[in-house]
Design a protein around this motif. Structure first.
Motif, PDB file in Angstrom:
ATOM      1  N   GLN A  71       0.862   7.251  -7.404  1.00  9.41           N
ATOM      2  CA  GLN A  71      -0.077   7.226  -5.667  1.00  9.41           C
ATOM      3  C   GLN A  71       0.521   6.554  -4.823  1.00  9.41           C
ATOM      4  OE1 GLN A  71      -4.064   6.267  -6.650  1.00  9.41           O
ATOM      5  NE2 GLN A  71      -4.782   8.149  -6.728  1.00  9.41           N
ATOM      6  N   GLY A  72       1.875   6.095  -5.145  1.00  5.12           N
ATOM      7  CA  GLY A  72       2.256   5.328  -4.098  1.00  5.12           C
ATOM      8  C   GLY A  72       1.640   4.686  -3.587  1.00  5.12           C
ATOM      9  N   GLN A  73       1.365   3.183  -4.104  1.00 10.94           N
ATOM     10  CA  GLN A  73       0.033   1.675  -3.821  1.00 10.94           C
ATOM     11  C   GLN A  73       0.196   1.130  -4.795  1.00 10.94           C
ATOM     12  OE1 GLN A  73      -3.283   2.197  -5.872  1.00 10.94           O
ATOM     13  NE2 GLN A  73      -5.009   0.791  -4.229  1.00 10.94           N
ATOM     14  N   TRP A  74       0.293  -0.384  -3.767  1.00 13.78           N
ATOM     15  CA  TRP A  74       0.476  -1.256  -4.251  1.00 13.78           C
ATOM     16  C   TRP A  74      -0.590  -2.536  -4.025  1.00 13.78           C
ATOM     17  CZ3 TRP A  74       4.082   0.320  -0.822  1.00 13.78           C
ATOM     18  CH2 TRP A  74       4.125  -0.773   0.903  1.00 13.78           C
ATOM     19  N   CYS A  75      -0.793  -3.120  -5.049  1.00 13.90           N
ATOM     20  CA  CYS A  75      -1.398  -4.586  -4.615  1.00 13.90           C
ATOM     21  C   CYS A  75      -0.628  -6.228  -4.157  1.00 13.90           C
ATOM     22  CB  CYS A  75      -2.812  -5.191  -5.211  1.00 13.90           C
ATOM     23  SG  CYS A  75      -3.769  -2.788  -5.170  1.00 13.90           S
ATOM     24  N   ASN A  76      -0.692  -6.806  -3.302  1.00 13.72           N
ATOM     25  CA  ASN A  76      -0.187  -7.648  -3.852  1.00 13.72           C
ATOM     26  C   ASN A  76      -0.766  -9.052  -2.865  1.00 13.72           C
ATOM     27  OD1 ASN A  76       2.833  -7.123  -1.928  1.00 13.72           O
ATOM     28  ND2 ASN A  76       1.245  -8.415  -0.626  1.00 13.72           N
ATOM     29  N   LEU A  77      -0.484 -10.353  -3.406  1.00 16.98           N
ATOM     30  CA  LEU A  77      -0.722 -11.727  -2.169  1.00 16.98           C
ATOM     31  C   LEU A  77       0.398 -11.308  -1.394  1.00 16.98           C
ATOM     32  CD1 LEU A  77      -2.110 -13.956  -5.252  1.00 16.98           C
ATOM     33  CD2 LEU A  77      -4.149 -12.375  -3.610  1.00 16.98           C
ATOM     34  N   LEU A  78       0.406 -12.267  -0.969  1.00 16.17           N
ATOM     35  CA  LEU A  78       1.359 -11.902   0.708  1.00 16.17           C
ATOM     36  C   LEU A  78       1.184 -13.984   0.931  1.00 16.17           C
ATOM     37  CD1 LEU A  78       3.964 -11.244   2.512  1.00 16.17           C
ATOM     38  CD2 LEU A  78       1.797 -11.301   4.265  1.00 16.17           C
ATOM     39  N   ARG A  79       2.340 -14.761   0.377  1.00 19.17           N
ATOM     40  CA  ARG A  79       2.453 -16.555   1.202  1.00 19.17           C
ATOM     41  C   ARG A  79       2.941 -16.668   1.774  1.00 19.17           C
ATOM     42  NH1 ARG A  79       3.382 -20.638  -3.806  1.00 19.17           N
ATOM     43  NH2 ARG A  79       5.495 -19.541  -3.259  1.00 19.17           N
ATOM     44  N   VAL A  80       3.129 -17.032   2.523  1.00 16.88           N
ATOM     45  CA  VAL A  80       3.664 -17.836   3.795  1.00 16.88           C
ATOM     46  C   VAL A  80       3.788 -18.947   4.217  1.00 16.88           C
ATOM     47  CG1 VAL A  80       4.440 -17.386   6.557  1.00 16.88           C
ATOM     48  CG2 VAL A  80       3.020 -15.752   5.138  1.00 16.88           C
ATOM     49  N   ARG A  81       4.627 -19.640   4.719  1.00 18.24           N
ATOM     50  CA  ARG A  81       4.762 -21.150   4.547  1.00 18.24           C
ATOM     51  C   ARG A  81       5.696 -21.631   5.980  1.00 18.24           C
ATOM     52  NH1 ARG A  81       5.144 -23.490  -2.459  1.00 18.24           N
ATOM     53  NH2 ARG A  81       2.884 -22.872  -2.432  1.00 18.24           N
TER      54      ARG A  81
END
Length: 165
Positions: free
Chosen positions: A47-57
């Motif tokens: 389905q062209g989907q993704w789940c992720n965590l985005l971490r920014v420092r």
């Protein structure tokens, strides 16, 4: 009553995923840009989907982009905002991004670390100041980024397979 196939009611159902979202191994975080990483959780190639965590420092602008499909986010730590809006997404905030909206993700200078869960369908289209496309990401480019990174850090290119459905 259902006959079960590996715990599922249907033999073609994908396997479940149950993992610690915050990994104990830093190598699981895939570098995306200077001071920016993502942690894949689910990569849905059908389905062209993704789940992720985005971490920014790091503080400042991360990207100017749009999504052709809706995006859902939940801020786990820190805060961020879009230059085009007057709201700030802080720890515990839910964010809905409507399809087609152009926005510029920014992390404030006094935020040491931001971690947000994102559920993205379709792709991310990166734009310049004149709204010209300068790049894109989709589930397949994410998989490729992960394979290269996991091979480089010693987890193996196939480490990503556990997240792909």
């Amino acid at each position: 009553m259902y006959d079960t196939f590996n715990g599922s009611a249907h033999p073609r159902s994908p396997r479940e995923i149950a993992i610690a979202a915050m990994p104990g191994d830093e190598r699981v975080w895939v570098p995306q840009a200077e001071g920016v990483w993502f942690r894949p959780l689910f990569l849905n190639t059908l389905q062209g989907q993704w789940c992720n965590l985005l971490r920014v420092r790091r503080a400042g602008i991360l990207s100017r982009h749009l999504h052709p499909q809706p995006v859902h986010g939940y801020v786990i730590k820190g805060r961020w905002h879009y230059l085009e809006h007057d709201w700030v997404a802080e720890t515990g905030s839910y964010v809905f991004e409507p399809p087609g909206e152009i926005h510029t993700l920014t992390v404030p200078a006094d935020c040491e670390e931001m971690i947000t869960f994102f559920n993205i369908s379709g792709c991310m289209v990166y734009l310049d100041e004149a709204n010209r496309q300068v790049g894109f990401e989709d589930v397949f480019t994410k998989i490729d980024m992960c394979r290269r990174h996991y091979e480089k850090v010693g987890l193996g290119a196939d480490y990503i397979e556990q997240f792909i459905r």
